[in-house]
Enzyme design. Structure first.
Site, PDB file in Angstrom:
ATOM      1  N   ASP A 169       0.865  -1.168   0.000  1.00 49.72           N
ATOM      2  CA  ASP A 169       0.000   0.000   0.000  1.00 49.72           C
ATOM      3  C   ASP A 169       0.912   1.231   0.000  1.00 49.72           C
ATOM      4  O   ASP A 169       2.111   1.127   0.294  1.00 49.72           O
ATOM      5  CB  ASP A 169      -0.886  -0.035   1.249  1.00 49.72           C
ATOM      6  CG  ASP A 169      -1.752   1.190   1.394  1.00 49.72           C
ATOM      7  OD1 ASP A 169      -2.454   1.547   0.429  1.00 49.72           O
ATOM      8  OD2 ASP A 169      -1.700   1.818   2.470  1.00 49.72           O
TER       9      ASP A 169
ATOM     10  N   ASP B   9      -0.153   5.241   0.820  1.00 46.57           N
ATOM     11  CA  ASP B   9      -0.431   6.213   1.887  1.00 46.57           C
ATOM     12  C   ASP B   9      -0.654   5.503   3.214  1.00 46.57           C
ATOM     13  O   ASP B   9      -1.495   4.612   3.310  1.00 46.57           O
ATOM     14  CB  ASP B   9      -1.670   7.037   1.542  1.00 46.57           C
ATOM     15  CG  ASP B   9      -1.523   7.801   0.247  1.00 46.57           C
ATOM     16  OD1 ASP B   9      -1.078   8.947   0.296  1.00 46.57           O
ATOM     17  OD2 ASP B   9      -1.839   7.225  -0.819  1.00 46.57           O
TER      18      ASP B   9
ATOM     19  N   ASP C   2      -1.694  -0.772   5.868  1.00 46.83           N
ATOM     20  CA  ASP C   2      -1.990  -0.176   7.176  1.00 46.83           C
ATOM     21  C   ASP C   2      -3.471  -0.177   7.511  1.00 46.83           C
ATOM     22  O   ASP C   2      -3.864   0.392   8.533  1.00 46.83           O
ATOM     23  CB  ASP C   2      -1.492   1.274   7.221  1.00 46.83           C
ATOM     24  CG  ASP C   2      -2.349   2.212   6.382  1.00 46.83           C
ATOM     25  OD1 ASP C   2      -2.609   1.875   5.211  1.00 46.83           O
ATOM     26  OD2 ASP C   2      -2.755   3.262   6.894  1.00 46.83           O
TER      27      ASP C   2
END
Length: 221
Positions: free
Chosen positions: A9, A11, A173
């Site tokens: 991922d 951001d 995240d």
């Protein structure tokens, strides 16, 4: 883990981009006569792509959806303009991300970005940050008909990397990252420092607190 490739991922996992996202979001709100939101409030809206972010930012609500109203279209145009003009003003890598990505790239590990961020922002940001060439595949939020938490972005990444899904590690995240990995059949590691909440309870194979802890799971020490 018999890992032969990694998908990341962007951001909240590789980079902390919230200040630039919040700046662009608040400039778009100001253009429409709306008051400024805190960076933490904008961060709570991140994870499902730019259209969802704009809808939530304009409504100041996590339940808002992008339906193409006149205000949302205008807000999207304003957000696009402001964010593209300042993708990396304050955006920075989390600790040890650059070094670890460089090490993986140098060792020949196939690497992919799998993000819900639109391609119009993803590729320029990776170029501005100097890591575009580290990645063999980039799957953005609008690269395919479906985005995370659907499995298709990870399935596509594995196909392009020519690896088995069970051998490709997803690192993210958020709940979307974990759900996408589970649906695709990928092992998944969650980072604790990103924008996701309750990350320890979402069922990742492991949770790491600093990016270079990946070395332990990839047997690269």
């Amino acid at each position: 883990m018999p890992i032969t490739a990694c998908a990341f991922d962007l951001d909240g996992t590789l980079v902390d981009s919230i200040h630039d996202l919040a700046r662009a979001a608040n400039l778009a709100r100001a253009d429409l006569g709306l008051a400024e939101l805190s960076s933490d409030r904008v961060a709570s809206f991140v994870g499902d792509g730019a259209a969802s972010l704009v809808a939530r930012v304009l409504a100041d609500s996590n339940s808002a959806e992008y339906t193409g109203t006149a205000m949302q279209v205008e807000g999207m145009d304003r957000f696009n303009e402001h964010y593209r003009a300042g993708l990396s003003i304050a955006t920075q890598f989390y600790p040890k991300v650059q070094e670890t990505l460089h090490m993986l790239h140098e060792r020949g590990m196939p690497l992919a970005i799998v993000t819900n961020k639109p391609e119009r922002f993803t590729i320029p940001l990776l170029r501005e940050l100097g890591v575009f060439e580290h990645f063999d595949v980039i799957v953005a939020g609008d690269s395919l008909p479906k985005k995370k938490p659907a499995p298709e972005p990870l399935q596509f990444a594995a196909l392009q990397l020519k690896v088995e899904l069970a051998d490709m590690l997803m690192v993210g995240d958020s709940e979307n990252d974990i759900l996408a990995a589970r649906a695709a059949g990928c092992p998944v590691i969650a980072v604790s420092y990103g924008y996701g909440s309750n990350i320890e309870s979402l069922g990742a194979d492991a949770v790491i607190h600093r990016f270079d802890e990946l070395r332990d799971y990839l047997d690269l020490n």
